[in-house]
Design a protein around this motif. Structure first.
Motif: not given
Length: 328
Positions: A58-68
Motif C-alpha cells: 500500500a502506497t497511497t490513500i484514495g480521497f473521493v469527494c463531491d466538492e473541493l
C-alpha cells in the motif's frame, strides 16, 4: 494546530500552509512569522517522516469527494488526511466528482486498481448518503457523512454537542433570552445545532420560546434580516447564537444599524470558525468545525485497519470546541 492558530490569530489552514512550507500560498511575511513564532512558543512541530512511501504494497490513500472548492471544509479535511498519511509514508490520491454518478463510478474504479491503504469518501455537507459502490478489499471510511445501518465506518462532527456548548457559553455569561438564527432546516447540521441549542436551554431550566428562533440560509443577508426581526420583538434577546459565521456577519451589521454594542448590549455567538470570524469588530466567539482533526482520524482509521489493528468504533463524532474571542 488549533492552539497555534489561536495564538497566531489565523486559521488552521494558514498554520498548515506555513508549517508545510507552501511557498505558493498568498500569505504575507508578517503572517508567516506570526505562525512560526506561535508554533515555537507552543512547541508544536508537524509529525512527518517524509521521504519515500512506506515499503509495503500500500502506497497511497484514495480521497473521493463531491466538492473541493466551494467551501473550505473538504480541503481542510483533506489536509488532515494528507498530514496523517505522510507521517506514515503514504501519499494521497484525490478525485472530486461534483456529485456526478458516472464520474464517481469511474473514480472509484480507477482508485480500486491502485495499491491502496484505504479510501476516504467525503462530502462537503454533513449528511446521510447511499453507501458508495466500493469494489475493493481496501478499507473505506466516510468523512463528514454516514451511511444507513452503519454500512461503513464514518467520522462526523459532533454538531448536537457543539450547539449545546455554544448555547451554554451564553447561559453561563448570564443570558436568559437567547435568540437562535439557524440554517436551512433541510440540512443535518442545522437540525443538530438547533437540537443542541434546545438541550442546553432545557439543561439550564430555561423555556424554549419559538419566537426566538429564525431560519436563515447560511448567508449574511439572512443573518441581518433575522436579527432585525428578533430585535423587533416586544422582549428581544440579549444574546444571539448564529448557526454559522456568515450569518453572524449580517447579525453584526443589523445590531450596528440599531445602535447596539457587541457584547455590551447584545452578545453574539457564531459557528464554523471561518477566517472572517477573527477579523470582525469585536472578534467573534464561535465554534470550531474540526475538519482537520476529522480528516486525520479518518486516515488513522484506515491505516490501523490496513495494519490489522483492533477494530475502532463504527462512527466517531469529533468534538466542536469553543473559540473564545470578544463577542460574548
Amino acid at each position: 494546530m488549533i492552539d497555534v492558530a489561536a495564538e497566531a490569530r489565523v486559521s488552521q489552514t494558514t498554520v498548515s500552509l506555513v508549517l508545510n512550507h507552501a511557498d505558493g500560498a498568498r500569505l504575507s511575511p508578517e503572517t508567516r512569522q506570526r505562525v512560526i513564532k506561535a508554533a515555537a512558543k507552543l512547541g508544536y512541530q508537524p509529525v512527518r517522516r517524509g521521504g519515500a512511501p512506506a515499503a509495503s504494497a500500500a502506497t497511497t490513500i484514495g480521497f473521493v469527494c463531491d466538492e473541493l472548492s466551494t467551501d473550505p471544509w473538504t480541503a481542510i479535511g483533506l489536509d488532515g488526511v494528507r498530514e496523517k498519511a505522510w507521517s506514515h509514508g503514504l501519499t494521497v490520491t484525490v478525485m472530486a466528482t461534483r456529485g456526478d454518478a458516472d464520474m464517481e463510478a469511474a473514480a472509484l474504479a480507477q482508485l480500486a486498481a491502485l495499491p491502496l491503504a484505504g479510501l476516504v469518501y467525503a462530502t462537503i455537507n454533513t449528511r446521510l448518503i447511499d453507501a458508495p459502490a466500493w469494489a475493493s478489499p481496501a478499507p473505506l471510511v466516510l468523512l463528514n457523512c454516514h451511511a444507513a445501518g452503519g454500512a461503513f465506518a464514518s467520522v462526523v462532527p459532533g454538531e448536537v454537542a457543539g450547539g449545546h456548548a455554544a448555547t451554554d457559553v451564553l447561559i453561563r455569561a448570564g443570558h436568559r433570552r437567547i435568540g437562535y438564527i439557524n440554517g436551512e432546516a433541510s440540512m443535518e447540521a442545522a437540525r443538530h445545532r438547533l437540537r443542541g441549542y434546545r438541550q442546553a436551554l432545557a439543561t439550564a431550566d430555561l423555556p424554549f420560546d419559538p419566537d426566538l428562533v429564525r431560519e436563515g440560509n447560511w448567508e449574511p443577508l439572512s443573518g441581518y434580516e433575522a436579527t432585525r426581526a428578533l430585535m423587533a420583538l416586544a422582549h428581544p434577546p440579549t444574546a444571539i447564537f448564529c448557526a454559522n459565521d456568515l450569518m453572524a456577519v449580517g447579525c453584526y451589521e443589523a445590531l450596528r444599524e440599531l445602535g447596539l454594542r457587541i457584547p455590551d448590549d447584545v452578545a453574539v455567538m457564531g459557528y464554523d470558525d471561518r477566517e472572517i470570524a477573527q477579523h470582525l469588530h469585536p472578534p467573534l466567539t464561535t465554534v470550531l468545525l474540526p475538519h482537520f482533526e476529522m480528516g486525520s482520524i479518518a486516515a488513522e482509521w484506515l491505516i490501523d485497519a490496513a495494519a490489522g489493528s483492533p477494530a475502532r468504533p463504527r462512527q466517531v463524532k469529533v468534538e466542536c470546541p469553543i473559540v473564545m474571542r470578544k463577542s460574548v
